[in-house]
Write a protein that holds these residues in place. Structure first.
Motif, PDB file in Angstrom:
ATOM      1  N   HIS A   1       0.818  -1.213   0.000  1.00 28.80           N
ATOM      2  CA  HIS A   1       0.000   0.000   0.000  1.00 28.80           C
ATOM      3  C   HIS A   1       0.847   1.257   0.000  1.00 28.80           C
ATOM      4  O   HIS A   1       0.423   2.305  -0.469  1.00 28.80           O
ATOM      5  CB  HIS A   1      -0.955  -0.001   1.198  1.00 28.80           C
TER       6      HIS A   1
ATOM      7  N   PHE B   1       3.030   1.076  -3.842  1.00 30.09           N
ATOM      8  CA  PHE B   1       2.303   1.311  -5.087  1.00 30.09           C
ATOM      9  C   PHE B   1       1.281   2.421  -4.969  1.00 30.09           C
ATOM     10  O   PHE B   1       1.162   3.249  -5.833  1.00 30.09           O
ATOM     11  CB  PHE B   1       1.584   0.031  -5.527  1.00 30.09           C
ATOM     12  N   GLY B   2       0.474   2.420  -3.890  1.00 29.38           N
ATOM     13  CA  GLY B   2      -0.622   3.392  -3.802  1.00 29.38           C
ATOM     14  C   GLY B   2      -1.620   2.802  -2.856  1.00 29.38           C
ATOM     15  O   GLY B   2      -1.380   1.774  -2.280  1.00 29.38           O
ATOM     16  N   SER B   3      -2.780   3.444  -2.643  1.00 35.98           N
ATOM     17  CA  SER B   3      -3.629   2.870  -1.604  1.00 35.98           C
ATOM     18  C   SER B   3      -4.612   1.811  -2.087  1.00 35.98           C
ATOM     19  O   SER B   3      -4.953   0.951  -1.330  1.00 35.98           O
ATOM     20  CB  SER B   3      -4.357   3.957  -0.831  1.00 35.98           C
ATOM     21  N   GLY B   4      -5.036   1.807  -3.354  1.00 42.10           N
ATOM     22  CA  GLY B   4      -6.060   0.832  -3.727  1.00 42.10           C
ATOM     23  C   GLY B   4      -5.549  -0.387  -4.472  1.00 42.10           C
ATOM     24  O   GLY B   4      -6.274  -0.999  -5.237  1.00 42.10           O
ATOM     25  N   VAL B   5      -4.264  -0.780  -4.219  1.00 39.10           N
ATOM     26  CA  VAL B   5      -3.652  -1.850  -5.018  1.00 39.10           C
ATOM     27  C   VAL B   5      -4.339  -3.183  -4.779  1.00 39.10           C
ATOM     28  O   VAL B   5      -4.799  -3.457  -3.683  1.00 39.10           O
ATOM     29  CB  VAL B   5      -2.170  -2.026  -4.614  1.00 39.10           C
ATOM     30  N   ARG B   6      -4.367  -3.999  -5.838  1.00 38.93           N
ATOM     31  CA  ARG B   6      -4.857  -5.364  -5.661  1.00 38.93           C
ATOM     32  C   ARG B   6      -3.652  -6.278  -5.767  1.00 38.93           C
ATOM     33  O   ARG B   6      -2.902  -6.241  -6.744  1.00 38.93           O
ATOM     34  CB  ARG B   6      -5.850  -5.678  -6.770  1.00 38.93           C
ATOM     35  N   LEU B   7      -3.440  -7.124  -4.749  1.00 39.52           N
ATOM     36  CA  LEU B   7      -2.263  -7.985  -4.756  1.00 39.52           C
ATOM     37  C   LEU B   7      -2.519  -9.200  -5.638  1.00 39.52           C
ATOM     38  O   LEU B   7      -3.666  -9.571  -5.863  1.00 39.52           O
ATOM     39  CB  LEU B   7      -1.943  -8.446  -3.335  1.00 39.52           C
TER      40      LEU B   7
ATOM     41  N   THR C   1      -8.126  -6.446  -0.569  1.00 36.84           N
ATOM     42  CA  THR C   1      -7.607  -5.525   0.468  1.00 36.84           C
ATOM     43  C   THR C   1      -7.262  -6.303   1.734  1.00 36.84           C
ATOM     44  O   THR C   1      -7.711  -7.417   1.919  1.00 36.84           O
ATOM     45  CB  THR C   1      -8.629  -4.457   0.839  1.00 36.84           C
TER      46      THR C   1
ATOM     47  N   LYS D   1      -1.600  12.920  -5.391  1.00 32.81           N
ATOM     48  CA  LYS D   1      -1.779  12.418  -6.755  1.00 32.81           C
ATOM     49  C   LYS D   1      -3.031  13.052  -7.340  1.00 32.81           C
ATOM     50  O   LYS D   1      -4.071  13.093  -6.696  1.00 32.81           O
ATOM     51  CB  LYS D   1      -1.943  10.900  -6.733  1.00 32.81           C
TER      52      LYS D   1
ATOM     53  N   TRP E   1      -3.998   1.001 -12.413  1.00 31.71           N
ATOM     54  CA  TRP E   1      -4.857  -0.161 -12.561  1.00 31.71           C
ATOM     55  C   TRP E   1      -6.290   0.260 -12.832  1.00 31.71           C
ATOM     56  O   TRP E   1      -6.701   1.351 -12.537  1.00 31.71           O
ATOM     57  CB  TRP E   1      -4.785  -1.063 -11.318  1.00 31.71           C
TER      58      TRP E   1
ATOM     59  N   GLY F   1      -9.265  -3.680 -10.633  1.00 32.87           N
ATOM     60  CA  GLY F   1      -8.057  -3.836  -9.828  1.00 32.87           C
ATOM     61  C   GLY F   1      -6.876  -4.388 -10.588  1.00 32.87           C
ATOM     62  O   GLY F   1      -5.760  -4.373 -10.085  1.00 32.87           O
ATOM     63  N   ARG F   2      -7.091  -4.885 -11.794  1.00 36.10           N
ATOM     64  CA  ARG F   2      -5.970  -5.473 -12.547  1.00 36.10           C
ATOM     65  C   ARG F   2      -5.100  -4.349 -13.128  1.00 36.10           C
ATOM     66  O   ARG F   2      -5.590  -3.481 -13.823  1.00 36.10           O
ATOM     67  CB  ARG F   2      -6.496  -6.338 -13.684  1.00 36.10           C
ATOM     68  N   PRO F   3      -3.776  -4.378 -12.875  1.00 42.83           N
ATOM     69  CA  PRO F   3      -2.904  -3.322 -13.435  1.00 42.83           C
ATOM     70  C   PRO F   3      -2.848  -3.410 -14.954  1.00 42.83           C
ATOM     71  O   PRO F   3      -3.051  -4.467 -15.537  1.00 42.83           O
ATOM     72  CB  PRO F   3      -1.530  -3.663 -12.838  1.00 42.83           C
TER      73      PRO F   3
ATOM     74  N   PHE G   1       3.900  -4.479 -13.893  1.00 40.01           N
ATOM     75  CA  PHE G   1       3.567  -3.537 -12.836  1.00 40.01           C
ATOM     76  C   PHE G   1       4.128  -3.965 -11.494  1.00 40.01           C
ATOM     77  O   PHE G   1       4.604  -3.136 -10.715  1.00 40.01           O
ATOM     78  CB  PHE G   1       2.048  -3.407 -12.751  1.00 40.01           C
ATOM     79  N   TYR G   2       4.097  -5.277 -11.176  1.00 38.09           N
ATOM     80  CA  TYR G   2       4.469  -5.712  -9.833  1.00 38.09           C
ATOM     81  C   TYR G   2       5.967  -5.664  -9.577  1.00 38.09           C
ATOM     82  O   TYR G   2       6.416  -5.983  -8.495  1.00 38.09           O
ATOM     83  CB  TYR G   2       3.924  -7.118  -9.554  1.00 38.09           C
TER      84      TYR G   2
END
Lengths: 216, 350
Positions: free
Chosen positions: A122, A125-131, B1, B23, B95, B99-101, B106-107
């Motif tokens: 978080h 990358f940023g706050s709303g990232v999906r892992l 999350t 941002k 993304w 939620g997909r980048p 990206f990772y």
């Protein structure tokens, strides 16, 4: 919608991954070759068939079972639109793996792993990232012959892992280990091909099912 | 999350600084652009000009007229510019809604840098494959001219601007080494276009040097003039062709004007460098400065005058020898609290 998700779970091999590979394919791609006896890891002993002239040979029957389970699992994850991340720290195959990931529509990380990528995501990358929802290790050691940090981090973050474990690797924390060779180019190309086909099949099936649902 | 299981109250406080610089979302920037265009039209109406043909310069003048400010720093004064100039170009959120980048790397953290390395490596593999094909068909090796000194690679800062990402020194070095390796291969036209994206032209110093044409006086003898300065001395020199090596300063022969050998050597150095000692005559005028400064000033003036008599290569040799550069050293001022420019007062322990 519920039916879409629960239907594949009732079959043991919904995506028919068994037909993607055979024992002869694995043997021709030299998947059974391991490292020398001195490099052997204690926890890999159940997966080893035997030792010839000091070189370990991996049991391909067990490899077949594990590979089938792993491919089935990745196909299910891809069907449910999960994020898949390919990881390998071998410089020879970095280009091949990145190309495979790009063609699947999934993600790859074959470079230096920064410490907080999964655990500190978080902030990095940023706050709303999906892992990622699945990590696929095409070589589970890093360049210093130690277990890759991502195995431990994925276990911390409750992310399932699929990994190709060679005779000098530790299969402990990996949810779906695949005992097999990770050093030959033919073996790596075979794995990339299998994972790519499994993921593409699963995605196509998902699209078809959604189209059928909409038509009704 | 993530699912919050248990934390202490200290962690629950929001860390405002850790989230990084603010941002800007795309919607916000779009709204700012609409407001800017509306404001531009209002301003044009206020000033009595045509809203359609109201340029950025007109906006600046209008703002300076309506909001006069005496602040010294131009950036602190009121300004009205297009939002793309005010809000720095940032990475928008990488993304989509599910939620997909967007980018497949990206990772990794540094997606644009690693994708650049990936592409460059692919070009390298293609070049090697092409080379293998050429050797397999036994064709003669292609000889291509490479510009050795005319180009330089992009600096780290320029690369950072191109990728919109921070790089480390190691990363930059690796990329430059890859590009150099790619260049050493006998690569085709495709790779040259790719490499040109990362190299810049360095204009050679010679293009700035202007060589004046020779002038001819009443007797038909070629001559040229040059000016030179050194400390406070100003000199003008007129060099004539078909001469005997006579040099006159302010109407006086150099043996009488410069009794010291060192000054005469300084005067003759440009001629000695070009092996033209007995071939030119010189008439100079000099004022200001001291003995040595006047000698240096005349040397510069005569070197500049000789440029017109000589080929371009020799002009480049003169420039590299330092004959054509103005000596910037002047007397340094004395500072208060010190005895001279550098000398401090004697330090007494007690």
């Amino acid at each position: 919608d519920d039916k879409l998700l629960s239907e594949p779970l009732s079959h043991p091999d919904f995506f028919n991954v068994k037909e993607l590979f055979s024992l002869k394919d694995l043997f021709d791609a030299r998947v059974h070759l391991g490292h020398k006896k001195g490099c052997r890891h204690r926890f890999m002993e159940p997966y080893i068939f035997g030792c010839r002239l000091d070189q370990d040979i991996i049991d391909l029957d067990q490899t077949m079972q594990h590979l089938q389970l792993a491919l089935n699992f990745t196909a299910h994850i891809a069907y449910r639109k999960g994020i898949i991340l390919f990881i390998s720290r071998k410089r020879q195959f970095c280009h091949l793996i990145e190309n495979t990931a790009r063609e699947c529509g999934e993600y790859a990380h074959t470079r230096y792993w920064q410490g907080g990528l999964l655990t500190n995501a978080h902030i990095q990358f940023g706050s709303g990232v999906r892992l990622p929802d699945l990590l696929i290790f095409l070589s589970s050691l890093n360049n210093v012959f130690e277990p890759h940090v991502a195995i431990r981090d994925a276990a911390k973050m409750n992310i399932p892992t699929v990994g190709v474990v060679d005779t000098n690797c530790n299969p402990c924390l990996i949810t779906y280990p695949i005992p097999g060779n990770d050093d030959s180019p033919t073996a790596m190309e075979l794995y990339c091909k299998l994972f790519k086909m499994a993921i593409i099949r699963a995605k196509d099936k998902r699209r078809q099912s959604e189209v059928f649902d909409e038509l009704r | 999350t993530l699912r919050l299981i248990y934390t202490t109250t200290a962690v629950q406080r929001k860390n405002v600084g850790a989230s990084g610089p603010e941002k800007y979302t795309e919607a916000f920037i779009k709204k700012q652009i609409e407001e800017f265009n509306l404001g531009k039209r209002h301003l044009a109406n206020m000033m009595g000009e045509d809203p359609e043909t109201f340029t950025q310069e007109d906006i600046d003048k209008a703002i300076a007229y309506l909001f006069p400010s005496g602040l010294f720093d131009k950036r602190a004064r009121p300004m009205m510019k297009h939002p793309t100039e005010i809000f720095p170009e940032q990475r928008k959120i990488q993304w989509g809604e599910d939620g997909r980048p967007f980018h497949f790397l990206f990772y990794t953290g540094k997606q644009s840098y690693y994708s650049l390395m990936h592409e460059t490596y692919e070009k390298l593999l293609n070049a090697q494959k092409y080379q293998d094909q050429v050797t397999a068909q036994d064709l003669p090796p292609q000889k291509e001219k490479k510009n050795l000194a005319g180009s330089r690679w992009l600096t780290k800062i320029e690369l950072e601007e191109m990728l919109l990402e921070k790089l480390s020194d190691n990363d930059y070095l690796r990329f430059i080494l890859l590009l150099q390796k790619l260049m050493t291969l006998p690569c085709g036209d495709i790779e040259e276009k790719y490499i040109q994206k990362f190299s810049k032209e360095v204009p050679a110093q010679l293009q700035k040097v202007v060589i004046e044409p020779l002038k001819y006086d009443e007797r038909g003898v070629a001559f040229s003039t040059g000016e030179g300065t050194r400390k406070t001395a100003r000199a003008t020199a007129v060099v004539y062709d078909n001469g005997t090596g006579k040099v006159t300063v302010n109407g006086i022969d150099i043996l009488h004007y410069f009794p010291v050998l060192q000054d005469r050597e300084q005067l003759l150095f440009p001629f000695q460098f070009l092996d033209r000692i007995g071939k030119h005559d010189m008439v100079c005028t000099v004022s200001g400065g001291g003995r040595s400064a006047q000698a240096g000033a005349i040397r510069l003036a005569s070197a500049k005058a000789l440029k017109s008599f000589v080929t371009e290569k020799e002009v480049e040799f003169m420039r590299q020898a330092g004959l054509l550069t103005v000596d910037p050293r002047v007397k340094e001022r004395k500072k208060p609290g010190q005895e001279g420019a550098r000398r401090k007062f004697t330090w007494k322990k007690r």
